[in-house]
Structures are given as C-alpha cells and as structure tokens.
Design an enzyme around this catalytic site. Structure first.
Site, PDB file in Angstrom:
ATOM      1  CD  GLN A  21      -2.529   1.798   0.258  1.00 50.97           C
ATOM      2  OE1 GLN A  21      -2.958   1.232  -0.211  1.00 50.97           O
ATOM      3  NE2 GLN A  21      -2.793   3.147   0.083  1.00 50.97           N
ATOM      4  CB  CYS A  22       2.838   2.898  -2.618  1.00 48.25           C
ATOM      5  SG  CYS A  22       3.902   1.464  -2.916  1.00 48.25           S
ATOM      6  CD  GLN A  23      -3.718   7.557  -1.960  1.00 49.29           C
ATOM      7  OE1 GLN A  23      -4.598   6.837  -1.480  1.00 49.29           O
ATOM      8  NE2 GLN A  23      -3.832   8.538  -2.603  1.00 49.29           N
ATOM      9  N   GLY A  42     -10.630   0.408   2.941  1.00 49.78           N
ATOM     10  CA  GLY A  42     -11.467  -0.457   2.213  1.00 49.78           C
ATOM     11  C   GLY A  42     -11.230  -0.569   0.647  1.00 49.78           C
ATOM     12  CG  MET A  49      -4.451   1.932  -3.077  1.00 50.32           C
ATOM     13  SD  MET A  49      -4.730   3.567  -2.659  1.00 50.32           S
ATOM     14  CE  MET A  49      -3.951   4.430  -3.996  1.00 50.32           C
ATOM     15  CD  GLU A  50      -6.858   5.719  -5.391  1.00 49.77           C
ATOM     16  OE1 GLU A  50      -7.606   4.995  -4.413  1.00 49.77           O
ATOM     17  OE2 GLU A  50      -6.319   6.851  -5.233  1.00 49.77           O
ATOM     18  CG  HIS A  63     -14.322   6.160  -3.959  1.00 47.54           C
ATOM     19  ND1 HIS A  63     -14.354   7.279  -3.484  1.00 47.54           N
ATOM     20  CD2 HIS A  63     -12.969   6.058  -3.748  1.00 47.54           C
ATOM     21  CE1 HIS A  63     -13.276   7.849  -3.203  1.00 47.54           C
ATOM     22  NE2 HIS A  63     -12.446   7.175  -3.147  1.00 47.54           N
ATOM     23  CD  GLU A  64     -11.441   2.569  -4.203  1.00 50.38           C
ATOM     24  OE1 GLU A  64     -10.491   3.006  -4.353  1.00 50.38           O
ATOM     25  OE2 GLU A  64     -11.923   2.586  -3.277  1.00 50.38           O
ATOM     26  CG  HIS A  89      -9.683   6.922  -6.982  1.00 51.12           C
ATOM     27  ND1 HIS A  89      -9.078   8.292  -6.773  1.00 51.12           N
ATOM     28  CD2 HIS A  89     -10.192   6.642  -5.873  1.00 51.12           C
ATOM     29  CE1 HIS A  89      -9.435   8.876  -5.468  1.00 51.12           C
ATOM     30  NE2 HIS A  89      -9.938   7.515  -4.897  1.00 51.12           N
ATOM     31  CD  GLU A 114      -9.565  10.008  -2.457  1.00 52.03           C
ATOM     32  OE1 GLU A 114     -10.495   9.734  -2.789  1.00 52.03           O
ATOM     33  OE2 GLU A 114      -8.431   9.332  -2.616  1.00 52.03           O
ATOM     34  CG  ASP A 174       0.232   7.347   6.792  1.00 50.48           C
ATOM     35  OD1 ASP A 174      -0.397   7.343   5.706  1.00 50.48           O
ATOM     36  OD2 ASP A 174       1.132   6.537   6.941  1.00 50.48           O
ATOM     37  CE1 TYR A 188     -11.700   9.263   0.251  1.00 46.91           C
ATOM     38  CE2 TYR A 188     -10.400  10.479   1.878  1.00 46.91           C
ATOM     39  CZ  TYR A 188     -10.497   9.459   0.868  1.00 46.91           C
ATOM     40  OH  TYR A 188      -9.468   8.441   0.751  1.00 46.91           O
ATOM     41  NE  ARG A 203     -12.915   0.722   4.754  1.00 45.41           N
ATOM     42  CZ  ARG A 203     -14.102   0.605   4.202  1.00 45.41           C
ATOM     43  NH1 ARG A 203     -14.971  -0.300   4.099  1.00 45.41           N
ATOM     44  NH2 ARG A 203     -14.527   1.784   3.449  1.00 45.41           N
ATOM     45  CG  MET A 204      -5.822   2.139   9.386  1.00 37.91           C
ATOM     46  SD  MET A 204      -4.550   3.416   9.339  1.00 37.91           S
ATOM     47  CE  MET A 204      -4.514   3.749   7.686  1.00 37.91           C
ATOM     48  CE  LYS A 205     -16.256   4.131   6.636  1.00 38.15           C
ATOM     49  NZ  LYS A 205     -16.801   4.094   5.332  1.00 38.15           N
TER      50      LYS A 205
HETATM   51  C1  LIG Z   1      -5.039  16.405   3.213  1.00 41.70           C
HETATM   52  C2  LIG Z   1      -4.219  15.350   2.993  1.00 41.70           C
HETATM   53  C3  LIG Z   1      -4.482  14.360   3.680  1.00 41.70           C
HETATM   54  C4  LIG Z   1      -3.692  13.167   3.468  1.00 41.70           C
HETATM   55  C5  LIG Z   1      -2.891  13.019   2.294  1.00 41.70           C
HETATM   56  C6  LIG Z   1      -2.940  11.738   1.208  1.00 41.70           C
HETATM   57  C7  LIG Z   1      -3.019  10.203   1.656  1.00 41.70           C
HETATM   58  C8  LIG Z   1      -2.889  10.045   3.051  1.00 41.70           C
HETATM   59  C9  LIG Z   1      -2.779   8.702   3.392  1.00 41.70           C
HETATM   60  O1  LIG Z   1      -2.572   8.553   4.695  1.00 41.70           O
HETATM   61  C10 LIG Z   1      -3.039   7.234   2.562  1.00 41.70           C
HETATM   62  C11 LIG Z   1      -4.568   7.366   2.447  1.00 41.70           C
HETATM   63  C12 LIG Z   1      -4.896   6.142   1.211  1.00 41.70           C
HETATM   64  C13 LIG Z   1      -5.910   6.105   1.176  1.00 41.70           C
HETATM   65  C14 LIG Z   1      -6.456   4.759   0.180  1.00 41.70           C
HETATM   66  C15 LIG Z   1      -7.780   4.734   0.054  1.00 41.70           C
HETATM   67  C16 LIG Z   1      -8.635   5.489   0.515  1.00 41.70           C
HETATM   68  O2  LIG Z   1      -9.523   6.120  -0.309  1.00 41.70           O
HETATM   69  C17 LIG Z   1      -9.942   4.779   1.475  1.00 41.70           C
HETATM   70  C18 LIG Z   1     -10.680   5.608   2.269  1.00 41.70           C
HETATM   71  C19 LIG Z   1     -10.856   5.125   3.605  1.00 41.70           C
HETATM   72  C20 LIG Z   1     -11.677   3.537   3.520  1.00 41.70           C
HETATM   73  O3  LIG Z   1     -12.727   3.608   3.009  1.00 41.70           O
HETATM   74  O4  LIG Z   1     -11.268   2.770   4.212  1.00 41.70           O
HETATM   75 ZN    ZN Z   2     -10.536   7.664  -3.083  1.00 39.69          ZN
END
Ligand SMILES: CC/C=C\C/C=C\C[C@@H](O)/C=C/C=C/C=C\[C@@H](O)CCCC(=O)O
Ligand code: ZN
Length: 608
Positions: free
Chosen positions: A132-134, A266, A268-269, A285-286, A289, A308, A365, A373, A554-556
């Site tokens: 998971q690179c993002q 949940g 990642m795109e 959603h994915e 992206h 987002e 993070d 979003y 899932r962190m959410k």
């Molecule tokens: C305002 C800037 C904030 C953060 C910068 C960007 C990324 C931060 C990061 O920690 C990585 C996020 C990765 C997200 C991947 C997928 C999400 O769209 C999932 C959303 C949460 C979920 O549904 O589980």
């Molecule tokens: Zn997204």
C-alpha cells in the site's frame, strides 16, 4: 514546478520517465531483493547529481548508464525517510536522458508492505504479501522520485516461489520459470500509461481469478474468489456508466483484487487492479479514480482533495445514473455527517481541516480524514448548484479531466480552469468565498446542504426514521422500524444517533431487544452500532468492538473502535492489552496510528 513537502527527490531538476523493476520476493527473510532502473530526463544544464527518496532501504550499489556512481544516504527523517544522494560520473545537459540503476533490499519493516504468515491467510498454507504505497510509502519498496508530481511508465519482473502468483497495478505480460532458480516463477508486468509512484502495487499469494466482465477479472485466495465474483458482478455496468460520464477508460484492464481483511483501507485505486477488502461493498469510488486521481493527479498531498473530492463527486454521479438523484442526495447527506465527524475529531480550528492544508512537517498519514473527500465534494456540489445543475457541472468535470489527463495539478490550476470554463459566469464564481473554502478550518461556508438533504431523506422520499429517544419513553422503538429501511438507511440512522449525546444504556439495550443489531454483519452498520453501544457504556459490547477492531484492519473501523474502548474508563487497559497482543500481526501503518491514538509507545505496548 512547485515543491513537495513530502519528498526529498530533486524533481525540479530531473524527472523519471520510466522504471524497470526486477523484484525477488523472499518470504523467509521478509524482504524484496530489488533492482530498479530509472530512465530520468534532465531539466537543466550541467546536471551531475540527483536525489531519490528511500525509506529503510539497504542500498547496495548505484550506476548511471552502466558506470559506477557514488552515493550517500542523508539523515533519516521520521516519515520522509532517507534521501539517496547520487553523484553521476559525468555531466548532462537539459533534455538528455540517463539510466540510473539502484540495487537494494527492502527492510522487513517496510511501511509499504505487509507480510502475512500462512496462519493469517484464508488458505492457511501459503504466505502472502501486499503493498500500500499511498501516500509516501513507495520509497520503502522502491528507490524513486516518490512525489505525485512525477509520472512514469513501468515494467516489472517479479520472482516468487512457484506455488504463488504475483499481480501488480499493470497489464500482465506473461510468466516463465525463473532462469536463476527452477523452484520459482517470474511474473512480468507492463504499465504503458504514465502514473505516479504511489500507484505502484504488488500482491503475492496463493491467488486465483475469475472473469467478471470483458475487461475484468476478480482475484483473491480461492476461499473468497467465487463470492467476490458474485459481489462485483456489476463492475462492467459501472465502468460503462463512468465512461459515459468521464470519457474513455484508458487503462485497458480493470481487475479487482480482494485482499485479506488486514488491508488498512476499504479500497485502493491501483491502476488495472483495484485493491478491495471484504468490507468494501461498492466499487464505484475506485472505478472513478481511473479518471480523477490516476489520470489527473494531485501535484502534492496538500491538493489531495482534487483526487478525492472529484472522485466522490463522480462516484455519486454514477449512483445518480444507476439509482436516482435521490440516492445521490442521500449519499451526499451521509458524507456531510462524515465531514462533521472529522471536523469534530480534529477540532474546528485545526488547520488539517482546511480543504488545502499545509503539510510542511506533517506526516500525510496523520493528516488523512474525510475532509478532502467530503469538503471537496461539498465544494463541487455547491458549485454545481450555483452554475446550472448536475449535467452542466459534470460537463466541467469531464473537460477538466481531458484538459489535465496524464498530468498532476494544484488547486490553483484547477480553480483557474474553472474560471476559464465558466467564463460567462465569472460574476457567480467571484461571489464564492474561496479563502473560506480552501484555506480556513472547520465546516465549509455552506448551510443549505445539510437542511435540504436532511429534509429529503427524513421525510417524503425514504421511510421515516425512528427519532432518537431522549426520555424514558422507549415505546417509540418498534421491530418494524428497520424492516422497511435499506442497509444504506440503517447506516445513516445510526450515524445520526452517533452525532447525539450518548444514549442511556437502557435505550441501546432496548434497541438490541427490538432490532437485534448485534446480528448485523454489514461492516458499516456493525461498526456504528458497536461504537454507539460502547459510548453508552454497555460492557457486553466491548469484546465485540475489540473483535471487530482486530478481525479486520480497515483503519476507518479499527482506529475509532479502539479509541471508543480506550475512552471507556473501565476498559482503558483492556484496549491497550488487546492492541499489544495484536500489534505484531497488524499492518505497520495501522499499528503505528493506533499506537498514537492510544498514546502508547513501542516500549509500553510490548511490556503489557
Ligand atoms: C489532506 C491531506 C491528507 C492526506 C494525504 C494523502 C494520503 C494520506 C494517506 O495516509 C493515504 C491514504 C490512502 C487511502 C486509500 C484509500 C482510501 O480512499 C480509502 C478511504 C478510507 C476507507 O474507505 O477505508
Ligand atoms: Zn479515493
């Protein structure tokens, strides 16, 4: 070119155009032995040095156009990693290219990677690896210019034990027995569309796949694959709907990989191969992206809302096409509540609730929340109302995608294009309080959304929801209350209750008697229900909440559930104990953030 506070790489002076990766996945040592060749275009004259991002990499050698190059590792930064400073054995001029080759090994604690033992998989026989690179974790897997402002193609050859299968965020390009070791297979991948490093992804496991559409397969361990094929059977309809809205899908294949439940998000795109967990119910959603985020990308993580906010807007437009406008409004109202929750959690004066925050010295993070979003969506929805409605505004979004496809953008560039596209309505756009929307913390300067959407959902178009009981009169709860509600509506009903003061314990017990919410397995419902119970200090709910927090990652869900139990005085230590017991098998990023949430450091958590 603007700077990126999250990257050390010298992308103002040179940019990567292509990566050629050779990866040897070693499950015994939990490392990847790797070689990356970066094709770098030089942007200035008298160029002889560049810096790459790394994090916990053991760099073995560096060469440039086949000649040995000198390198040093700079000081290690807490979340940005360690700059790899390379001096070339020659000078180059603007416009020239150089192939920089770095040979290295990843660390067993690489933040991009989770190594699962066979016991942690569904099949229990083979190990599993996923990445998971993002946002800024690619550098712990690949020495690269790890900034979303840089886009490149890639080719990869991945050697894995022959019992396992490798897939990546790219087109599959064949496989062969590893010429170096007959007990291994080399899987090959090509990604011909330029993309940022955070979209490079790899999975290795005992994977199987099923066809779910003309350009789609679903991948997972065999135990989940048929169920996953059924759950994601609407993929092609969604892809076609998205293409109708946003333009052609440029990535060729659209596959879905269902990961083990410890994946921290949940979904990642990742291009060509969306990652999903069993808790992700909808793929819109994915899919979205593929245009917003992957084709048009935020230039730095400070502009994450461009990825987002537009993706949520497009996702809800897909919902509008496939369901109804009311469904879109309903989802928008749920998003508004998520935004209120994030603003409450961060604090309404916290600069991280700005639509465009400064991330100078901020770990992305730590900054992550619903704000990009849902504040992003709210801005686009507000503009849609001001500028002529959904069809007119979707025309702008499609044009923005065409204009900036294959590049990375800032909020300012987006805004300039908005003013160009709506040049006949500049007076309307000038009335928008841009400073409040973009650079001011808290809820947006926009009040109609809440009431309009609330009224739409609570009355008329959907069945009436039970009103939260405030006094001792519990006769308002009837079994039939939930019977006529869709799962989306049950989620919103519970979200409304979570926005109130905690219900008296007698009330949640009555809700359980009447609705039997403990038996609901839909993760969005279960998560909200268990939070509600723990907040009302229902002791019986604590083990269920901690089980959900650790059965999936899932962190959410995991972070708020741990926090709720931690804040229940009597179970404060139990939250710490359960976290300490599970920490070693959790995803490294999830474990790090839960540790921060529970205010524990490594020493405390391991001694419990
Ligand atoms: C305002 C800037 C904030 C953060 C910068 C960007 C990324 C931060 C990061 O920690 C990585 C996020 C990765 C997200 C991947 C997928 C999400 O769209 C999932 C959303 C949460 C979920 O549904 O589980
Ligand atoms: Zn997204």
């Amino acid at each position: 070119m603007s700077s990126d506070p999250c990257s050390f790489s010298s992308f103002a002076r040179c940019v990567t155009k292509h990566l050629n990766l050779s990866l040897h996945v070693d499950f015994d040592r939990r490392v990847i032995k790797a070689k990356v060749e970066l094709t770098v275009e030089v942007l200035e004259d008298r160029f002889s040095a560049l810096t790459l991002d790394t994090r916990d990499l053991k760099v073995i050698s560096v060469s440039a156009n086949g000649q040995a190059a000198t390198f040093t590792m700079g000081p290690k930064h807490s979340f940005k990693g360690t700059p790899l400073e390379i001096t070339l054995p020659f000078d180059l001029s603007r416009g020239q290219h150089v192939i920089v080759e770095v040979t290295y090994e990843t660390s067993p604690s690489a933040t991009a990677l989770q190594w699962l033992s066979p016991e942690q998989t569904a099949g229990k026989k083979q190990p599993y690896l996923f990445s998971q690179c993002q946002a800024h974790h690619c550098r712990s897997m690949i020495a690269c210019q790890d900034s979303p402002s840089v886009k490149h193609t890639y080719y990869a050859q991945v050697s894995v034990p022959k019992e396992l299968v490798a897939v990546m965020s790219a087109m599959r390009d064949g496989q062969e027995v590893d010429p170096q070791d007959k007990s291994r297979i080399v899987y090959k991948f090509r990604q011909p569309v330029p993309m940022p490093s955070y979209l490079i992804a790899i999975v290795v496991g005992a994977l199987e796949s099923r066809e779910i559409g003309p350009r789609s397969r679903v991948w997972s361990e065999k135990e989940y694959v048929d169920k996953a094929a059924f759950e994601f059977s609407e993929t092609e309809v969604m892809l076609k709907t998205a293409e109708g809205l946003a333009g052609p899908y440029v990535w060729g294949q659209y596959d879905i990989l269902v990961l083990p439940p410890s994946f921290p998000y949940g979904g990642m795109e990742n291009p060509c191969l969306t990652f999903a967990t069993p808790t992700l119910l909808v793929i819109a959603h994915e899919i979205s992206h593929s245009w917003t985020g992957n084709l048009v990308t935020n230039k730095t993580w400070e502009h994450f809302w461009l990825n987002e906010g537009h993706t949520v807007y497009l996702e809800r437009m897909i919902g509008r096409c496939m369901e109804s406008e009311q469904f879109r409004q309903f989802k928008a109202m749920g998003g508004w509540k998520d935004l209120q929750d994030s603003v409450n959690t961060f604090g309404s004066n916290n600069p991280l609730t700005n639509l465009v925050p400064s991330l100078q010295d901020v770990d992305p993070d730590d900054a992550f929340s619903s704000v990009p979003y849902e504040k992003g969506f709210a801005l686009l929805y507000h503009l849609e109302e001001l500028l002529g409605g959904p069809e007119v505004f979707m025309g702008f979004v499609k044009s923005y995608i065409q204009m900036f496809a294959y590049s990375s953008v800032t909020s300012e560039e987006w805004k300039n294009y908005l003013f160009t596209y709506f040049k006949d309505q500049v007076d309307v756009l000038n009335k928008v309080d841009w400073n409040a929307w973009m650079f001011t913390p808290g809820m947006p300067p926009f009040s109609c959304c809440n009431d309009t959407l609330n009224n739409l959902c609570v009355s008329g178009t959907t069945p009436r929801w039970p009103t939260p009981a405030k006094d001792q009169d519990l006769s308002g709860f009837k079994q039939s209350d939930l019977k006529s509600l869709s799962s989306h509506q049950v989620v919103e009903f519970l979200s409304l209750l979570l926005q109130e003061d905690p219900l008296p314990l007698t009330h949640v017990k009555k809700m359980q008697d009447v609705y039997d919410l403990n038996s609901f397995m839909n993760s969005e419902i279960r998560f909200r229900w268990l939070r509600l119970c723990v907040r009302s200090r229902w002791e019986e709910a604590v083990p269920m909440a901690l089980k959900m927090a650790t059965d999936q990652g899932r962190m959410k869900f995991t972070r708020p559930l741990f926090k709720e139990v931690f804040n229940f005085d009597k179970f404060h230590d139990e939250a710490l104990r359960v976290f300490a017991a599970h920490r070693a098998e959790m995803h490294p990023v999830t474990a790090g953030l839960v540790a921060k949430d529970l205010k524990v450091d490594a020493k405390v958590s391991t001694s419990l």
